[in-house]
Design a protein around this motif. Sequence first.
Motif: not given
Lengths: 302, 492
Positions: A184, A186-188, A191, B79-80, B108
């Motif tokens: 989660r 990483i997705a947030r 990516w 988010v981006r 990250v």
Amino acid sequence: MLRVGLPAVALAAMLGAIFAMQPRAMSYFGLTVLLNFTLPAIFAAMAQMAVIAVGDIDLGIGPFISLVNCIAATLLATHPLLGWLSFAALIAAYAAMGALIHLRRLPSIVVTLGASFVWLGLALLVLPSPGGAPPAWLPALLAWRPPLAPLPLLASVLLAALGEFLLMHTSYGVVLRGIGGNPRAIARAGWSLLAGRAALYALAGACGIVAGLALTGLNTAGDATVGTQYTLISIAAVIVGGGEFVGGIVTPIGTVVGAWIMLLAGSLLSFLNISTDWQLSVQGGILIVVLGLRALNRWSAA
Amino acid sequence: MTDEPGAPFVQLRGISKSFGAVRALAGVDLAVAPGRMVSVVGHNGAGKSTLMQILAGTLAPDSGAIRVAGHEVGHGYGVRRASALGVRCVFQELSLCPNLSSEENARVVHPHLAGPGWRRRARRLIGDALAAIFPGHGIDTRRPVGELAIGQRQMVETARAFTETDRPVRLVILDEPTASLDATEADQLLRYTAEARAHGIAVVFISHRLPEILGHADEIVVMRDGQVAGKEEAGRLDEARLVEMMGVVRGAEPAHGPGAERARGAIRVAQAARPDAPLPVTLRAGEVVGLAGLAGHGQRALLQAVFDAAGHRRAALRVAGSVAYVSGDRRTEGIFPLWSVGLNTTIGNLRRLARLGFLSPAREKAEAEAWRTRLDIRTPDIGQPIVSLSGGNQQKVLVARAFAAEADIILFDDPLRGVDVGTKRELYQQVRRAAEAGRAFLWYTTENAELVNCDRVYVFYRGTITDEIDHAALTEERVIRASFGTGQIVAF
């Protein structure tokens, strides 16, 4: 450090025991014979590690190696282009498998187990009975004697270094490991989990193909069931080498060390004049003992 | 930058969001100007977290307009995009990867930390941020964060939100950033936000510690039931006023309040008093005791402790009688999704329904039918799969299972969250009836309105009980005050 240190000490102890019993194994030639079959094993283990890094498991890597072995002993010799194309297609199939697991939220254990029967079926279609012959360059490559260090040793060091660099030291390797740790997060951070999982599965497929080729070069023939044992060996290598089934905790160096330990366990048995029929039980036993000790360690820490 | 001077950096207008039947946000407006710290406060379910997720781009609103840095951002706001516009969020539940080190976790969130030497740059980035915010933090940024203490992890995550690579930080959302920090660290962070504001960074700050909010925020927005209930400069508020704004003055609610004169039975749960926990929990047969406070302040831990202590002799917590647990998280720890309504009802009671150790389908069916009628579970047939039921009816089945198990003590872990009002009413009556029959209830709820069904209420704050309120003295204001730990009510 303890993660890789402990398996390394265990490996050193095993090598010491083997050398004590069989001093001739300590030569260039002796090491080549002793370690030859680690070549397919280290690549199979690396393939497994790529999948375990995202918290999945690959139960199909053994039959996959058999399939590569059968193609290498037939198609690759008769129609080289077709052979290489089919390898490319197999890598794509692995990536697609990773994508499917991600998109449909399927358990990898089921998908890869199902795939293992597909690989086995395809292998039997390609080569119904053991036989065939690889292109001449393949056994020649495996018989190559590089200066200084024997080929299996050299390949192990290079593979460990490459794996360590790609997964532990590149910036995208961090993201890939992060998927195993906290998807989660990483997705947030924006990516794509789909791309990450597909990339790692493709990497697993590529390693599986190298493992199959190495096995073919050593055996100089094809057999649709020859790779079966590599499923257990690869999983055990990752775990014995210090990896964890969940949480994205893996170590490429440890994985190569783990693969050596699993293979040398067999040699040690034969030096002790114990029937090699026990080999599989011993390899499985090592895995259970390592996991048991680790659980014990966690309890005492908690 | 493109935005005109004096304009707010972010502006939300008319934001609404529903989850199924539950309306989380109903037309919320929020504006944050550069260099200002806005604090959003409210009790459970007020909509704070939903609003923050929309602001951070992790959740899309059903309707409403979002304007960030002078750009009207529409459907593409994720988010981006939020991060590209300089919006950073420290989420309440930690969003670090435990297997990665602090510097790798910094990598990250920064796509530009790539290429040769990225690790050195990441180390400097996170190291500098940590040193600036928490001087003397003592964190090794090369260790996996899973090996760090929880407070240290929160420091890393907070510091990470203030790191800059190619894009400047314009707004940082801090959702309970001080929850696991000690007083010194919390103070360091709050002092740092002042410094960040001086550089034009806007901050949205959520905390359950009212003195922190009153002492450091520029502006306070009070939320209640998915709406903004009030907005005020921090300097013009005090704790009493803030608590008042958060509370709801509800009309006299249900007709069937607890019968105060009803005789109470034997002691079922008794906690030993400790100097650091001056209000020990007691529960008697026939009593309904509510556990209130903000979510995650120790209520569930108490339920777990009672469950674990049942049947054991423990000095700290004595539990006399059998225990049944009704979870509010029905999908992961409640229902058996592949089983029928009937099997889901009787699973807790099989030993009594079995004959000589063998299952008796006829008796099970009769038992399940009886509970279906008693709790009015709406299904044409108890042989139907449980997942064919509505959420509220599934929850009824779980309550029926606990009742059917004939336990002396029933533990409610917020079981009616997200359940429709009609079902709630019915279950309140059932609870009352069961209590009159001698059952004892420990009822953790995140909805203050439910507390009127309790004979007594304990309010939790940071793991301890800060107030014990009898039914007659129960007011929402008193619950809220105790949930924010603002001083114990003086006994009189």
